[in-house]
Design an enzyme around this catalytic site. Structure first.
Site, PDB file in Angstrom:
ATOM      1  CG  ASP A 142      -2.024  -1.512   1.297  1.00 45.38           C
ATOM      2  OD1 ASP A 142      -2.827  -1.006   0.209  1.00 45.38           O
ATOM      3  OD2 ASP A 142      -2.171  -1.596   1.785  1.00 45.38           O
TER       4      ASP A 142
ATOM      5  NE  ARG B  55      -1.695   1.660  12.402  1.00 44.94           N
ATOM      6  CZ  ARG B  55      -0.395   0.402  11.899  1.00 44.94           C
ATOM      7  NH1 ARG B  55       0.982   1.214  12.219  1.00 44.94           N
ATOM      8  NH2 ARG B  55      -0.656  -0.278  11.261  1.00 44.94           N
TER       9      ARG B  55
ATOM     10  CG  ASP C  65      -3.866   1.540  11.233  1.00 43.82           C
ATOM     11  OD1 ASP C  65      -4.599   1.224  12.814  1.00 43.82           O
ATOM     12  OD2 ASP C  65      -3.858   0.325  10.887  1.00 43.82           O
TER      13      ASP C  65
ATOM     14  CB  SER D 267      -2.745  -8.089   6.243  1.00 40.52           C
ATOM     15  OG  SER D 267      -2.718  -6.775   7.203  1.00 40.52           O
TER      16      SER D 267
HETATM   17  N1  ARG Z   1      -7.873  -3.859  14.444  1.00 46.93           N
HETATM   18  C1  ARG Z   1      -6.875  -3.860  14.989  1.00 46.93           C
HETATM   19  C2  ARG Z   1      -6.697  -2.090  14.986  1.00 46.93           C
HETATM   20  O1  ARG Z   1      -7.305  -1.980  14.627  1.00 46.93           O
HETATM   21  C3  ARG Z   1      -4.971  -4.126  13.714  1.00 46.93           C
HETATM   22  C4  ARG Z   1      -5.188  -4.249  12.709  1.00 46.93           C
HETATM   23  C5  ARG Z   1      -3.735  -4.074  12.350  1.00 46.93           C
HETATM   24  N2  ARG Z   1      -3.466  -4.696  10.681  1.00 46.93           N
HETATM   25  C6  ARG Z   1      -3.137  -5.410  10.279  1.00 46.93           C
HETATM   26  N3  ARG Z   1      -2.768  -5.619   8.602  1.00 46.93           N
HETATM   27  N4  ARG Z   1      -2.764  -6.956  10.493  1.00 46.93           N
HETATM   28  O2  ARG Z   1      -5.683  -2.115  15.879  1.00 46.93           O
END
Ligand code: ARG
Length: 398
Positions: free
Chosen positions: A13, A93, A122, A173
């Site tokens: 990405d 983040r 995110d 991912s």
């Molecule tokens: N759902 C989790 C969060 O919003 C983690 C997302 C992580 N992304 C990944 N590509 N595994 O904090």
């Protein structure tokens, strides 16, 4: 010279964002910023190599200690948990956004780009962070703005010579930092699909974990870990050490249905061995030193804190308010907790603190300093209003 700061992980990405920024968004220069919050060193080296191949001005910012001290350990003090998830991705983040803003300021840039999709959490966390710290910032989210699909990205990357070999080989991912590892994608999205062993990298299968329990001791001060088995270390080193010890015992695998910020329910798999142990130990110590009233109220405070942390509202004044309460309670959260880690489970086996609200003299079965006879009046009048209600109900009928 128009310059844009791209929050860069090195994945598909964010990599396609590089030519896009130049060719479609009209920037002359792309600055890539990779923030090291404890993801694998290979990932960072790979991001650097790709940035070099695509001729960006690249910065890698080492934020591991800051992340452990000011984010992970704050989460410990607040018993940070969202629906069973220690929020490893969530709390990284804001720090990543802050570091991107710091680089932008040094370069006198005010344009940003990130690779978040329009479905996830995110985008909220990163954009809130950037806009809070730099209100005048312009932010591009190409993946969201162009409603991109993975196959479009792969095709575009091929045309533009973006190196993506590693991305093609990946089925899952993955997002990784000191506080945990999250695994998404493929069949894992099906809530009823059992996670295959291969998705786990930090935790041994409990079946293959050692046959003898591992006993460890964690010392806390001011609500945060300071030593493991008597050895003091920096926050990042303590977290790294605990990930390794607990992972070896198969501790910290988490499989949850998670309500994302926008309301989407998603199935998530995590490995958070260190976080699981630290959080369990911290709760045990709080139970020893905080009053019953503090414990009850702090549960609500902790939940509110966790919701803000999950949403990435790291600089919300409400969060500061909650932390004022949390901070005051943590002054007494000092002492040691002993735990036994065994084939995926964590068991508390001992706790001690100079602030323990426990008196052996009072609690023991074999003491006379607590005169049992004095309880009689209290017991007799206990539940007075409830009893009156039931007496009335009997009298008035029903
Ligand atoms: N759902 C989790 C969060 O919003 C983690 C997302 C992580 N992304 C990944 N590509 N595994 O904090």
């Amino acid at each position: 010279m128009k310059k844009v700061v791209l929050v860069y992980s090195g994945g598909l990405d964010t990599s396609v964002c590089i030519p896009l920024m130049r060719e479609e968004y009209g920037y002359d220069e792309v600055v890539t910023v990779t923030v090291d919050v404890g993801q694998p060193v290979e990932d960072i080296r790979q991001a650097e190599a790709k940035a070099k191949a695509m001729k960006t001005e690249h910065y890698t910012v080492d934020a591991k200690e800051e992340f452990a001290r000011d984010f992970c350990f704050k989460a410990v003090r607040a018993n940070g948990d969202y629906q069973g998830y220690p929020m490893s991705t969530s709390i990284a983040r804001p720090l990543i956004a802050a570091k991107a803003v710091q680089v932008a300021r040094e370069l006198k840039a005010d344009s940003f780009a990130h690779g978040c999709t329009g479905k996830g959490n995110d985008q909220f966390r990163i954009e809130f962070g950037i806009r809070t710290l730099m209100p005048e910032a312009r932010i591009h989210a190409p993946v969201r703005e162009r409603n991109m699909t993975r196959s479009w990205e792969i095709e575009y990357a091929r045309q533009k010579g973006v190196p993506i070999q590693q991305s093609l080989e990946k089925i899952w991912s993955i997002d990784e930092n000191l506080w945990g590892r999250s695994i998404e994608g493929g069949r894992l999205e099906e809530p009823d699909f059992a996670p295959p062993e291969e998705i786990f990298h930090w935790t041994k299968s409990p079946r293959l974990a050692p046959d003898h329990p591992l006993e460890i001791e964690i010392r806390f001060k001011d609500g945060a870990p300071v030593a493991i088995d008597g050895k003091e270390a920096s926050p990042a080193n303590l977290v790294g050490k605990m990930n390794q010890l607990a992972g070896e015992c198969g501790v910290g695998r988490i499989d949850v249905m998670e309500d994302r910020l926008m309301g989407l329910k998603v199935r998530e798999n995590y490995e958070c061995p260190g976080a699981t142990v630290f959080l369990t130990a911290h709760r045990a110590l709080e139970a020893l030193v905080l009053t019953r009233e503090e414990m009850r109220f702090k549960k609500t405070i902790d939940q509110e804190w966790s919701r803000l942390a999950y949403e990435g509202l790291w600089w919300d004044p409400f969060k500061d308010d909650l932390e004022a309460f949390i901070g005051k309670t943590q002054e007494r959260v000092e002492g040691a907790v002993r735990l036994r880690l065994y084939k995926g489970s964590v068991q508390i086996v001992g706790r001690s603190s100079p602030w323990a609200l426990y008196s052996e003299e009072l609690a023991s079965f074999d003491t006379t300093s607590f005169d049992q006879r004095e309880s009689a009046g209290w017991v007799k009048n206990f539940g007075l209003q409830s009893r009156l209600f039931h007496h009335l109900k009997q009298k008035l009928g029903g």
